[in-house]
Design a protein around this motif. Structure first.
Motif, PDB file in Angstrom:
ATOM      1  N   ASP A   1       5.077  30.063  12.638  1.00 31.89           N
ATOM      2  CA  ASP A   1       6.166  30.870  12.110  1.00 31.89           C
ATOM      3  C   ASP A   1       5.829  32.358  12.127  1.00 31.89           C
ATOM      4  OD1 ASP A   1       8.083  32.076  10.026  1.00 31.89           O
ATOM      5  OD2 ASP A   1       8.715  29.979  10.075  1.00 31.89           O
ATOM      6  N   THR A   2       6.774  33.149  12.602  1.00 32.31           N
ATOM      7  CA  THR A   2       6.583  34.594  12.749  1.00 32.31           C
ATOM      8  C   THR A   2       6.039  35.247  11.490  1.00 32.31           C
ATOM      9  OG1 THR A   2       8.366  34.765  14.385  1.00 32.31           O
ATOM     10  CG2 THR A   2       7.768  36.772  13.202  1.00 32.31           C
ATOM     11  N   VAL A   3       6.610  34.918  10.336  1.00 37.80           N
ATOM     12  CA  VAL A   3       6.258  35.632   9.109  1.00 37.80           C
ATOM     13  C   VAL A   3       4.935  35.176   8.515  1.00 37.80           C
ATOM     14  CG1 VAL A   3       8.685  36.006   8.582  1.00 37.80           C
ATOM     15  CG2 VAL A   3       7.499  34.060   7.575  1.00 37.80           C
TER      16      VAL A   3
ATOM     17  N   ASP B   1       8.028  34.334  -0.623  1.00 35.80           N
ATOM     18  CA  ASP B   1       8.113  34.001  -2.048  1.00 35.80           C
ATOM     19  C   ASP B   1       9.430  33.292  -2.357  1.00 35.80           C
ATOM     20  OD1 ASP B   1       5.655  35.165  -2.453  1.00 35.80           O
ATOM     21  OD2 ASP B   1       6.465  37.071  -3.195  1.00 35.80           O
ATOM     22  N   TRP B   2      10.507  33.776  -1.744  1.00 34.74           N
ATOM     23  CA  TRP B   2      11.818  33.170  -1.978  1.00 34.74           C
ATOM     24  C   TRP B   2      11.856  31.723  -1.516  1.00 34.74           C
ATOM     25  CZ3 TRP B   2      14.914  31.203   1.921  1.00 34.74           C
ATOM     26  CH2 TRP B   2      16.139  30.687   1.496  1.00 34.74           C
ATOM     27  N   ILE B   3      11.390  31.449  -0.292  1.00 34.97           N
ATOM     28  CA  ILE B   3      11.511  30.086   0.235  1.00 34.97           C
ATOM     29  C   ILE B   3      10.592  29.123  -0.501  1.00 34.97           C
ATOM     30  CG2 ILE B   3       9.774  30.226   2.090  1.00 34.97           C
ATOM     31  CD1 ILE B   3      11.809  28.707   3.865  1.00 34.97           C
ATOM     32  N   GLU B   4       9.441  29.619  -0.946  1.00 35.98           N
ATOM     33  CA  GLU B   4       8.537  28.749  -1.706  1.00 35.98           C
ATOM     34  C   GLU B   4       9.148  28.368  -3.044  1.00 35.98           C
ATOM     35  OE1 GLU B   4       4.107  29.892   0.027  1.00 35.98           O
ATOM     36  OE2 GLU B   4       4.849  30.942  -1.763  1.00 35.98           O
ATOM     37  N   ARG B   5       9.836  29.307  -3.684  1.00 33.90           N
ATOM     38  CA  ARG B   5      10.513  29.000  -4.946  1.00 33.90           C
ATOM     39  C   ARG B   5      11.748  28.135  -4.711  1.00 33.90           C
ATOM     40  NH1 ARG B   5       9.983  34.565  -5.668  1.00 33.90           N
ATOM     41  NH2 ARG B   5      12.270  34.755  -5.434  1.00 33.90           N
ATOM     42  N   ARG B   6      12.488  28.471  -3.672  1.00 30.33           N
ATOM     43  CA  ARG B   6      13.755  27.781  -3.389  1.00 30.33           C
ATOM     44  C   ARG B   6      13.523  26.295  -3.121  1.00 30.33           C
ATOM     45  NH1 ARG B   6      17.374  24.957  -2.180  1.00 30.33           N
ATOM     46  NH2 ARG B   6      19.267  25.386  -0.989  1.00 30.33           N
ATOM     47  N   TYR B   7      12.474  25.966  -2.379  1.00 30.67           N
ATOM     48  CA  TYR B   7      12.236  24.573  -2.002  1.00 30.67           C
ATOM     49  C   TYR B   7      11.021  23.958  -2.696  1.00 30.67           C
ATOM     50  CZ  TYR B   7      15.740  25.328   1.605  1.00 30.67           C
ATOM     51  OH  TYR B   7      16.911  25.608   2.263  1.00 30.67           O
TER      52      TYR B   7
ATOM     53  N   ILE C   1       3.599  27.622   1.520  1.00 25.15           N
ATOM     54  CA  ILE C   1       3.505  27.971   2.941  1.00 25.15           C
ATOM     55  C   ILE C   1       2.333  28.920   3.167  1.00 25.15           C
ATOM     56  CG2 ILE C   1       4.664  29.036   4.914  1.00 25.15           C
ATOM     57  CD1 ILE C   1       7.312  28.153   3.726  1.00 25.15           C
ATOM     58  N   GLY C   2       2.422  30.117   2.584  1.00 32.89           N
ATOM     59  CA  GLY C   2       1.329  31.074   2.698  1.00 32.89           C
ATOM     60  C   GLY C   2       1.336  31.811   4.023  1.00 32.89           C
ATOM     61  N   SER C   3       0.344  32.690   4.188  1.00 32.72           N
ATOM     62  CA  SER C   3       0.182  33.472   5.416  1.00 32.72           C
ATOM     63  C   SER C   3      -1.292  33.561   5.752  1.00 32.72           C
ATOM     64  CB  SER C   3       0.780  34.876   5.245  1.00 32.72           C
ATOM     65  OG  SER C   3       0.126  35.560   4.183  1.00 32.72           O
TER      66      SER C   3
ATOM     67  N   ILE D   1      -0.330  24.594   6.886  1.00 34.71           N
ATOM     68  CA  ILE D   1       0.877  24.202   6.158  1.00 34.71           C
ATOM     69  C   ILE D   1       0.679  22.792   5.587  1.00 34.71           C
ATOM     70  CG2 ILE D   1       3.370  23.916   6.251  1.00 34.71           C
ATOM     71  CD1 ILE D   1       2.481  26.725   6.917  1.00 34.71           C
ATOM     72  N   PRO D   2       0.778  22.631   4.267  1.00 35.24           N
ATOM     73  CA  PRO D   2       0.603  21.304   3.664  1.00 35.24           C
ATOM     74  C   PRO D   2       1.624  20.299   4.203  1.00 35.24           C
ATOM     75  CG  PRO D   2       0.556  23.025   1.985  1.00 35.24           C
ATOM     76  CD  PRO D   2       1.030  23.674   3.244  1.00 35.24           C
ATOM     77  N   GLU D   3       1.198  19.055   4.332  1.00 36.14           N
ATOM     78  CA  GLU D   3       2.092  18.009   4.797  1.00 36.14           C
ATOM     79  C   GLU D   3       3.257  17.821   3.835  1.00 36.14           C
ATOM     80  OE1 GLU D   3       2.206  16.374   7.671  1.00 36.14           O
ATOM     81  OE2 GLU D   3       0.549  17.682   8.311  1.00 36.14           O
ATOM     82  N   GLU D   4       3.035  18.066   2.544  1.00 39.39           N
ATOM     83  CA  GLU D   4       4.109  17.943   1.568  1.00 39.39           C
ATOM     84  C   GLU D   4       5.233  18.935   1.864  1.00 39.39           C
ATOM     85  OE1 GLU D   4       0.333  16.492  -0.174  1.00 39.39           O
ATOM     86  OE2 GLU D   4       0.966  18.306   0.884  1.00 39.39           O
TER      87      GLU D   4
END
Length: 291
Positions: free
Chosen positions: A140-142, A165-171, A175-177, A186-189
């Motif tokens: 992923d680009t970001v 931060d938004w997508i980690e909270r939203r779902y 993810i991290g960078s 990226i965790p399998e979960e």
């Protein structure tokens, strides 16, 4: 409904068809997953316009058809061109109606996506499309960060971190960078959560969503766009962040920069609109038409 959708579609028109009058050759980003270029989105495909009137009609099974004068539109594979609802039919008909003396198929992104969904040239099912889309999460680009120059390091942190931060909270995922060329682990979960989320889309919507992901090279930005956390302009700018930084620092070819950016906006906007209009969610359609 028709006037509302037409107004909505006109709001996208600058993004969907910004380059129809430019006398430069279209250079599409290559897609490794879901189109046969000879028939589905040929970059240089043009022909003389052969019709005057564009209408829609409802056929068997409640599906909608596109009529060019008295002839029914067909797909490159020879199937009758049908779409699942009136909203998408109007949007596609608009693409055909705005064409001038020459049909510029490379500007007709919604038509191309419908053709792909109808003909399914690579013979994939939903699970295969989801798997292909999720492969972009590993690259992923970001998620890929640089260690220098300092200006770009700061820019990536300031612009990309809020979206992560938004997508980690939203779902409720991690993810991290990473500064590593291998990217973050990226965790399998997280992947399973996104897999289940993508599974809630119908086949047509997945075609559009995978198309958006392929344009932006980012699951994160694509989810932000489809969830309406980001606008098309914001998503494209974030996807091109490093390129924009280098352009501001070193300059750019006089017209090429704007051309590439607007063309990416056009494809991304079309993909997002396709997802919305092919969604089975009546609530989503109603929300779109009200805006």
């Amino acid at each position: 409904m028709l006037p509302s959708l037409c107004r909505f579609h006109r709001q996208f028109s600058r993004a969907l068809l910004p380059l129809a009058s430019r006398q430069v050759e279209l250079k599409l980003l290559s897609s490794s997953t879901h189109v046969q270029r000879a028939k589905y989105g040929n970059a240089t495909s043009e022909r003389k316009k052969f019709y005057r009137d564009v209408t829609i009609s409802q056929g068997e099974g409640g599906l909608y058809e596109i009529n060019l004068d008295r002839k029914k539109l067909k797909t490159p594979g020879g199937k009758l061109f049908t779409v699942p609802n009136e909203a998408l039919a109007i949007a596609v008909a608009t693409e055909w109606d705005v064409q001038k003396d020459t049909l510029k198929f490379y500007t007709m992104h919604l038509t191309t996506l419908c053709n792909t969904a109808l003909d399914n040239p690579t013979h994939r099912d939903k699970d295969q499309i989801i798997s292909a889309a999720l492969k972009f999460l590993d690259t992923d680009t970001v998620c890929y960060r640089v260690e220098e120059p300092p200006g770009l390091v700061e820019l990536q942190k300031n612009e990309w971190d809020p979206v992560l931060d938004w997508i980690e909270r939203r779902y409720n995922v991690v993810i991290g960078s990473s500064f590593s060329i291998m990217g973050p682990q990226i965790p399998e979960e997280t992947k399973e959560t996104f897999r289940q989320h993508l599974g809630s889309y119908n086949f047509w919507s997945l075609i559009g969503l995978e198309y958006v992901i392929n344009q932006l090279k980012s699951v994160v930005l694509s989810f932000g766009l489809i969830d309406r956390h980001l606008t098309v302009e914001q998503a494209v700018l974030l996807a091109r962040l490093e390129e924009e930084y280098q352009i501001q620092r070193w300059g750019n070819v006089e017209w090429a920069h704007d051309y590439d950016m607007y063309e990416l906006r056009a494809r991304t906007a079309a993909g997002a609109l396709f997802v919305y209009l092919s969604s089975e969610s009546a609530t989503m359609k109603k929300k779109i038409l009200q805006e």
